[in-house]
Motif scaffolding. Structure first.
Motif, PDB file in Angstrom:
ATOM      1  N   SER A 115      45.168  12.602 101.923  1.00 14.88           N
ATOM      2  CA  SER A 115      46.352  13.373 101.548  1.00 14.88           C
ATOM      3  C   SER A 115      46.191  13.988 100.166  1.00 14.88           C
ATOM      4  O   SER A 115      46.556  15.153  99.934  1.00 14.88           O
ATOM      5  N   THR A 116      45.592  13.235  99.229  1.00 17.75           N
ATOM      6  CA  THR A 116      45.378  13.737  97.872  1.00 17.75           C
ATOM      7  C   THR A 116      44.396  14.906  97.861  1.00 17.75           C
ATOM      8  O   THR A 116      44.618  15.915  97.182  1.00 17.75           O
ATOM      9  N   LEU A 117      43.309  14.772  98.612  1.00 17.87           N
ATOM     10  CA  LEU A 117      42.307  15.842  98.676  1.00 17.87           C
ATOM     11  C   LEU A 117      42.907  17.127  99.239  1.00 17.87           C
ATOM     12  O   LEU A 117      42.678  18.229  98.722  1.00 17.87           O
ATOM     13  N   ILE A 118      43.699  16.993 100.304  1.00 18.79           N
ATOM     14  CA  ILE A 118      44.319  18.166 100.922  1.00 18.79           C
ATOM     15  C   ILE A 118      45.329  18.803  99.973  1.00 18.79           C
ATOM     16  O   ILE A 118      45.393  20.031  99.833  1.00 18.79           O
ATOM     17  N   ALA A 119      46.097  17.976  99.285  1.00 18.60           N
ATOM     18  CA  ALA A 119      47.112  18.496  98.356  1.00 18.60           C
ATOM     19  C   ALA A 119      46.462  19.292  97.222  1.00 18.60           C
ATOM     20  O   ALA A 119      46.970  20.343  96.811  1.00 18.60           O
ATOM     21  N   LYS A 120      45.339  18.799  96.694  1.00 16.77           N
ATOM     22  CA  LYS A 120      44.649  19.502  95.610  1.00 16.77           C
ATOM     23  C   LYS A 120      44.161  20.870  96.070  1.00 16.77           C
ATOM     24  O   LYS A 120      44.272  21.865  95.343  1.00 16.77           O
ATOM     25  N   LYS A 121      43.630  20.918  97.274  1.00 19.16           N
ATOM     26  CA  LYS A 121      43.136  22.190  97.810  1.00 19.16           C
ATOM     27  C   LYS A 121      44.286  23.155  98.088  1.00 19.16           C
ATOM     28  O   LYS A 121      44.192  24.360  97.842  1.00 19.16           O
ATOM     29  N   ARG A 122      45.398  22.636  98.628  1.00 20.09           N
ATOM     30  CA  ARG A 122      46.559  23.487  98.917  1.00 20.09           C
ATOM     31  C   ARG A 122      47.131  24.073  97.628  1.00 20.09           C
ATOM     32  O   ARG A 122      47.593  25.218  97.600  1.00 20.09           O
ATOM     33  N   LYS A 123      47.087  23.284  96.569  1.00 25.53           N
ATOM     34  CA  LYS A 123      47.614  23.757  95.285  1.00 25.53           C
ATOM     35  C   LYS A 123      46.825  24.968  94.805  1.00 25.53           C
ATOM     36  O   LYS A 123      47.388  25.891  94.183  1.00 25.53           O
ATOM     37  N   ARG A 124      45.519  24.980  95.080  1.00 25.00           N
ATOM     38  CA  ARG A 124      44.678  26.115  94.689  1.00 25.00           C
ATOM     39  C   ARG A 124      44.587  27.166  95.786  1.00 25.00           C
ATOM     40  O   ARG A 124      43.799  28.107  95.674  1.00 25.00           O
ATOM     41  N   LYS A 125      45.357  26.948  96.860  1.00 20.66           N
ATOM     42  CA  LYS A 125      45.369  27.847  98.024  1.00 20.66           C
ATOM     43  C   LYS A 125      43.966  27.997  98.633  1.00 20.66           C
ATOM     44  O   LYS A 125      43.601  29.042  99.168  1.00 20.66           O
ATOM     45  N   SER A 126      43.194  26.923  98.522  1.00 20.85           N
ATOM     46  CA  SER A 126      41.856  26.927  99.103  1.00 20.85           C
ATOM     47  C   SER A 126      41.938  26.594 100.586  1.00 20.85           C
ATOM     48  O   SER A 126      42.696  25.721 101.003  1.00 20.85           O
ATOM     49  N   ARG A 127      41.130  27.282 101.372  1.00 20.44           N
ATOM     50  CA  ARG A 127      41.127  27.063 102.819  1.00 20.44           C
ATOM     51  C   ARG A 127      39.824  26.406 103.280  1.00 20.44           C
ATOM     52  O   ARG A 127      39.489  26.465 104.464  1.00 20.44           O
ATOM     53  N   TYR A 128      39.117  25.797 102.339  1.00 18.46           N
ATOM     54  CA  TYR A 128      37.813  25.208 102.690  1.00 18.46           C
ATOM     55  C   TYR A 128      37.692  23.834 102.064  1.00 18.46           C
ATOM     56  O   TYR A 128      37.675  23.688 100.849  1.00 18.46           O
ATOM     57  N   LEU A 129      37.627  22.821 102.906  1.00 18.19           N
ATOM     58  CA  LEU A 129      37.472  21.444 102.434  1.00 18.19           C
ATOM     59  C   LEU A 129      36.478  20.715 103.338  1.00 18.19           C
ATOM     60  O   LEU A 129      36.829  20.210 104.404  1.00 18.19           O
ATOM     61  N   PRO A 130      35.166  20.682 102.942  1.00 17.11           N
ATOM     62  CA  PRO A 130      34.201  19.891 103.718  1.00 17.11           C
ATOM     63  C   PRO A 130      34.506  18.406 103.532  1.00 17.11           C
ATOM     64  O   PRO A 130      34.534  17.922 102.406  1.00 17.11           O
ATOM     65  N   ILE A 131      34.740  17.713 104.619  1.00 16.21           N
ATOM     66  CA  ILE A 131      35.214  16.337 104.517  1.00 16.21           C
ATOM     67  C   ILE A 131      34.206  15.317 105.035  1.00 16.21           C
ATOM     68  O   ILE A 131      34.159  14.188 104.582  1.00 16.21           O
ATOM     69  N   LYS A 132      33.381  15.719 106.014  1.00 16.39           N
ATOM     70  CA  LYS A 132      32.345  14.829 106.547  1.00 16.39           C
ATOM     71  C   LYS A 132      31.120  15.673 106.888  1.00 16.39           C
ATOM     72  O   LYS A 132      31.240  16.801 107.357  1.00 16.39           O
ATOM     73  N   LYS A 133      29.939  15.104 106.655  1.00 10.84           N
ATOM     74  CA  LYS A 133      28.715  15.819 107.016  1.00 10.84           C
ATOM     75  C   LYS A 133      27.697  14.837 107.588  1.00 10.84           C
ATOM     76  O   LYS A 133      27.864  13.624 107.499  1.00 10.84           O
ATOM     77  N   ASN A 134      26.650  15.417 108.190  1.00 19.18           N
ATOM     78  CA  ASN A 134      25.550  14.636 108.774  1.00 19.18           C
ATOM     79  C   ASN A 134      26.040  13.642 109.822  1.00 19.18           C
ATOM     80  O   ASN A 134      25.589  12.495 109.883  1.00 19.18           O
ATOM     81  N   LEU A 135      26.977  14.093 110.662  1.00 22.27           N
ATOM     82  CA  LEU A 135      27.450  13.252 111.762  1.00 22.27           C
ATOM     83  C   LEU A 135      26.548  13.445 112.966  1.00 22.27           C
ATOM     84  O   LEU A 135      26.332  14.574 113.418  1.00 22.27           O
ATOM     85  N   THR A 136      26.006  12.366 113.488  1.00 28.08           N
ATOM     86  CA  THR A 136      25.198  12.467 114.697  1.00 28.08           C
ATOM     87  C   THR A 136      26.100  12.774 115.887  1.00 28.08           C
ATOM     88  O   THR A 136      27.319  12.559 115.838  1.00 28.08           O
ATOM     89  N   LEU A 137      25.496  13.275 116.953  1.00 30.05           N
ATOM     90  CA  LEU A 137      26.283  13.678 118.118  1.00 30.05           C
ATOM     91  C   LEU A 137      26.951  12.489 118.797  1.00 30.05           C
ATOM     92  O   LEU A 137      27.873  12.675 119.595  1.00 30.05           O
ATOM     93  N   THR A 138      26.504  11.287 118.494  1.00 33.31           N
ATOM     94  CA  THR A 138      27.115  10.085 119.087  1.00 33.31           C
ATOM     95  C   THR A 138      27.988   9.337 118.087  1.00 33.31           C
ATOM     96  O   THR A 138      28.404   8.214 118.350  1.00 33.31           O
ATOM     97  N   SER A 139      28.259   9.958 116.955  1.00 38.12           N
ATOM     98  CA  SER A 139      29.068   9.307 115.929  1.00 38.12           C
ATOM     99  C   SER A 139      30.487   9.041 116.435  1.00 38.12           C
ATOM    100  O   SER A 139      31.122   9.919 117.035  1.00 38.12           O
ATOM    101  N   PRO A 140      31.039   7.842 116.208  1.00 34.19           N
ATOM    102  CA  PRO A 140      32.429   7.543 116.611  1.00 34.19           C
ATOM    103  C   PRO A 140      33.429   8.508 115.986  1.00 34.19           C
ATOM    104  O   PRO A 140      34.434   8.847 116.601  1.00 34.19           O
TER     105      PRO A 140
END
Length: 624
Positions: A115-140
Motif C-alpha cells: 500500500s505504501t509503495l502504491i501510494a508513493k507512486k500515485r502521489k507522483r502520478k507514476s504509472r509504472y511500478l515493477p513489483i516482482k521479477k525473475n518469476l519462473t513459469l511455475t512460480s506460485p
C-alpha cells in the motif's frame, strides 16, 4: 359560388420545445465540425500531410524479442542459457484500495508495504511500478496472479453530480445565452470492476550459467540489456543474439482491417558449441582455486589441449559467479590465459634442446656432456651451478632446469634459426580464439638482439613474451611428431591455418623421453607426478616485472607445462600462478620454502591430471 376556405394552421402543443431541440442539434453539429477543422489545421508536425498523419495514427508497431542462443560444451551440456521468466508491473493509478489486500496476498507481500509503495507512486502520478521479477513459469506467485486477474470486486466511490435541468435551459446553455447549472450533490456509486486492469505480466528472460564461477572468465556474461559484456558472450554476440521481429499493423480503408507488414523477420539466436569438456574444466578450476588459496597467490590460470589443438579447458581464478548480479569485479572476468603476456621462464628450455638436436648440434645421449665449468655472460659458474659436476648431460640440464647448461647449448645456435623456430612455434602470432581480448605477446626481430638476448631467450626471457595458450600450443609438437596444429575453441567453425612442421618426429620423441625425467623423484617437477602414469613436462619460474623493472623481493610467476602420457600424449596442460607467497617443503609440509614452479604450479598439474586420468579408461596405468 362559394369560396373554398383552407383550414387555419395553428401551433401545436410543444412546438417551441421541438424547435429548440432542432436548434440544439444544429448548433452541436456546427461546433463539432468547427473543432475538427481547427484541429486538422493546427497539426503539430507541419512536415506531415493530413494523409501521412492519418496513416501514422492508424499504425501500430509490434516487436517480438529474439531468444538468445545457448552456449554448449563438446558433449552438448549447457554452459549458458536464457530462461523464460515473468515480471510483474503495476499501474498505481489503476490499483484501487479495495484491490490491495487480495493483491498483496497473491504477490506474497506485506499488505502495508504494498500500500505504501502504491501510494508513493500515485502521489507522483507514476504509472509504472515493477513489483516482482525473475518469476519462473511455475512460480506460485505467478499462478496466484493469473487467478487474481480474473476476479471482479465491487468498488464504491463517492461522485459529485449535478441535478438535472430542463431541456430548454440545456439548449440555452449550449448557445451561451445563459449559464444555468444544476445543484451539486454527492452520491455513492458502486460497480464491479476487474481487478487485473492495473496488473501486467511481462515476459522476461534471464541468462543462466549452470557452471557458475568455473566458466565465468571464459564465457563472460550479459549486461543489463541482455547483450554480451565480455568473453564468448561478447565475441559471438551477432550469432547468439539473433534479430528481433518487427511488424507494423496498418488500417486499410478498402478492407477495414489491420494488415500486417513485416519490417524485420524474427530470428532467434544460434547456439554455439565449444570444444570445452565441462568435467575437465571443473577439475582444472578446482585445482587452480585450491592452489591460489593455499599459496596465497594473486591469481592462477591454466589451459588443457587435446593433440589436435582443441581447447578442453581454460580456467582462471579468482572468478565471480555470473548468476549473482550483485557481484561484479572486472578483474574476476579477466581471461588471463589469453589476455596476459608474460615471460615463460624455463618452460622454453625443451625447445632450445629440440632445435639443437634437430640441427645435429647435440646428440642428447647419456655419453654426451655439456661443459658448465665456465661462466657465459652474466651467468656465473660457481659452486652451486657445478654441484652436478663440471660437465652434465642434456637430460640432467632439463631434469634440474640448469640455466648455464642451456645457454651453453644455445651458443651453438644462430640467432636467425632461433628466431625462425620460435616464430614457427607460434610466439607473437595471434591464435584467433577470442580476438577481442587476445594478447599475442611479442618476439623482437633478431636484428635487434645482442648476445645477452639470444642467451636469455634460450631459457624463456629476453626478447620474447607470450600468453599461456601460445605456450601450451608450442608443446603440441610432442603430440604431433614435431608439428603444431592451430588451436580451436568453437566446434564446427572452419580453421584455415594448416599444421606447421617445426621439428622432426625422431627429435621430439627423444626430448619427450628426457622430459619424463623432470616429473620424477630426481627432477625439478617431482611434484607433477601422477601415481601410475607416465608424465613429462617442464617447470618454470620468472621474476615479475613491476614498474618496468624485475621485482627482486620475491614477486614471481611460476609455471608448469606438461603432457600425459609421454608417448602419444592425450592431454597437454600449461599452468601459471602469479606471485605465490607461501610454498611448502614436500617432506616437511609445515616448513616454508621459496616459491618455484616445482612446489606450486607443478602441484596444480598433478591434482588436475589425477582426477582426469582416474576417469579416462583409454590411458593404461603404467606398471612402473
Amino acid at each position: 359560388m362559394t369560396l373554398k376556405t383552407f383550414p387555419k394552421f395553428t401551433k401545436v402543443q410543444g412546438f417551441w420545445r421541438r424547435q429548440g431541440f432542432v436548434k440544439f442539434v444544429f448548433v452541436s453539429l456546427f461546433g463539432l465540425f468547427s473543432y475538427h477543422a481547427i484541429s486538422v489545421s493546427t497539426i503539430d508536425n507541419q512536415e506531415l500531410s493530413i494523409q501521412e498523419r492519418a496513416a501514422k495514427q492508424a499504425s501500430n508497431i509490434q516487436t517480438k524479442v529474439a531468444r538468445r542462443g545457448d552456449i554448449l560444451d563438446r558433449h552438448g551440456n549447457i554452459l549458458a542459457s536464457s530462461r523464460l521468466l515473468k515480471r510483474v508491473i503495476l499501474d498505481p493509478m489503476l490499483i484501487h484500495a479495495a484491490f490491495i489486500p487480495d493483491l498483496a496476498k497473491a504477490l506474497d507481500m506485506n499488505e502495508e508495504r504494498l500500500s505504501t509503495l502504491i501510494a508513493k507512486k500515485r502521489k507522483r502520478k507514476s504509472r509504472y511500478l515493477p513489483i516482482k521479477k525473475n518469476l519462473t513459469l511455475t512460480s506460485p506467485i505467478l499462478i496466484n496472479l493469473i487467478a487474481f486477474k480474473k476476479q471482479r470486486i465491487k468498488v464504491c466511490n463517492n461522485e459529485t453530480i449535478n441535478t438535472k435541468i430542463s431541456l430548454i435551459n440545456k439548449v440555452l446553455n449550449a448557445v451561451r445565452w445563459q449559464n444555468v447549472k444544476g445543484e451539486e450533490i454527492v452520491v455513492e456509486k458502486c460497480r464491479k470492476r476487474r481487478v487485473g486492469q492495473g496488473v501486467v505480466l511481462q515476459q522476461d528472460t534471464q541468462r543462466y550459467y549452470p557452471k557458475s564461477a568455473s566458466m565465468a572468465p571464459l564465457l563472460g556474461r550479459v549486461n543489463a540489456e541482455n547483450k554480451g559484456g565480455s568473453g564468448i558472450e561478447s565475441e559471438f554476440e551477432n550469432i547468439l543474439a539473433g534479430t528481433n521481429g518487427k511488424t507494423t499493423l496498418n488500417f486499410k480503408t478498402d478492407h477495414a482491417y489491420f494488415n500486417p507488414t513485416i519490417e524485420s523477420e524474427l530470428t532467434h539466436g544460434q547456439n554455439i558449441e565449444l570444444t570445452i569438456d565441462t568435467d575437465i574444466q571443473f577439475h582444472a578450476y578446482a585445482a587452480i582455486k585450491k592452489s591460489v588459496l593455499k599459496h596465497e597467490a594473486d591469481s592462477g590460470s591454466a589451459i588443457i589441449l587435446s593433440p589436435n589443438g582443441e581447447v578442453l579447458a581454460m580456467v582462471n581464478y579468482p572468478a565471480d559467479d555470473p548468476n549473482d548480479k550483485s557481484l561484479y569485479n572486472p578483474s574476476h572476468y579477466r581471461n588471463r590465459v589469453l589476455s596476459d603476456k608474460v615471460e615463460p621462464g624455463s618452460t622454453m628450455k625443451p625447445f632450445t634442446m629440440l632445435l639443437a638436436l634437430d640441427q645435429g648440434k647435440i646428440t642428447a645421449e647419456e655419453d654426451e656432456l655439456i661443459d658448465v665449468s665456465k661462466s657465459i655472460g652474466h651467468l656465473k659458474s660457481n659452486k652451486k651451478v657445478r654441484k652436478y659436476g663440471d660437465a652434465i648431460t642434456v637430460k640432467k640440464i632439463l631434469q634440474k632446469s640448469h640455466n648455464l647448461g642451456t645457454v651453453n647449448v644455445s651458443e651453438r645456435l644462430s640467432k636467425e634459426d632461433m628466431y625462425s623456430t620460435w616464430s614457427k612455434l607460434g610466439f607473437s602470432h595471434p591464435l584467433g580464439l577470442i580476438p577481442s581480448i587476445e594478447n599475442s605477446g611479442s618476439l623482437r626481430h633478431f636484428y635487434s638482439w645482442g648476445l645477452a638476448d639470444k642467451r636469455t631467450l634460450s631459457f624463456g626471457h629476453g626478447p620474447m613474451e607470450t600468453n599461456l595458450a601460445q605456450l601450451a600450443r608450442a608443446y603440441l609438437v610432442f603430440a604431433n611428431d614435431g608439428a603444431i596444429p592451430p588451436l580451436k575453441l568453437v566446434k564446427n567453425m572452419p580453421t584455415y591455418e594448416q599444421n606447421t612442421q617445426v621439428f622432426s618426429k625422431k627429435t621430439t620423441n627423444k626430448i619427450a623421453t628426457l622430459l619424463d625425467s623432470v616429473a620424477s623423484w630426481d627432477g625439478s617437477g617431482y611434484r607433477a607426478r601422477v601415481k601410475g602414469y607416465d608424465v613429462a613436462g617442464k617447470t618454470g619460474t620468472a621474476e615479475m616485472v613491476v614498474n618496468g623493472r624485475y621485482h627482486k623481493d620475491g614477486a614471481k610467476r611460476t609455471f608448469f607445462t606438461g603432457f600425459v602420457p609421454v608417448i602419444k600424449p592425450k592431454y597437454i596442460m600449461a599452468v601459471r600462478l602469479d606471485y605465490p607467497k607461501k610454498c611448502y617443503n614436500y617432506y616437511h609440509p609445515e616448513k616454508l620454502n621459496s616459491c618455484e614452479g616445482s612446489n606450486s604450479a607443478a602441484i596444480v598439474f598433478s591434482d588436475t591430471m589425477e582426477r582426469i586420468l582416474t576417469n579416462d579408461d583409454s590411458i593404461q596405468v603404467s606398471l612402473r
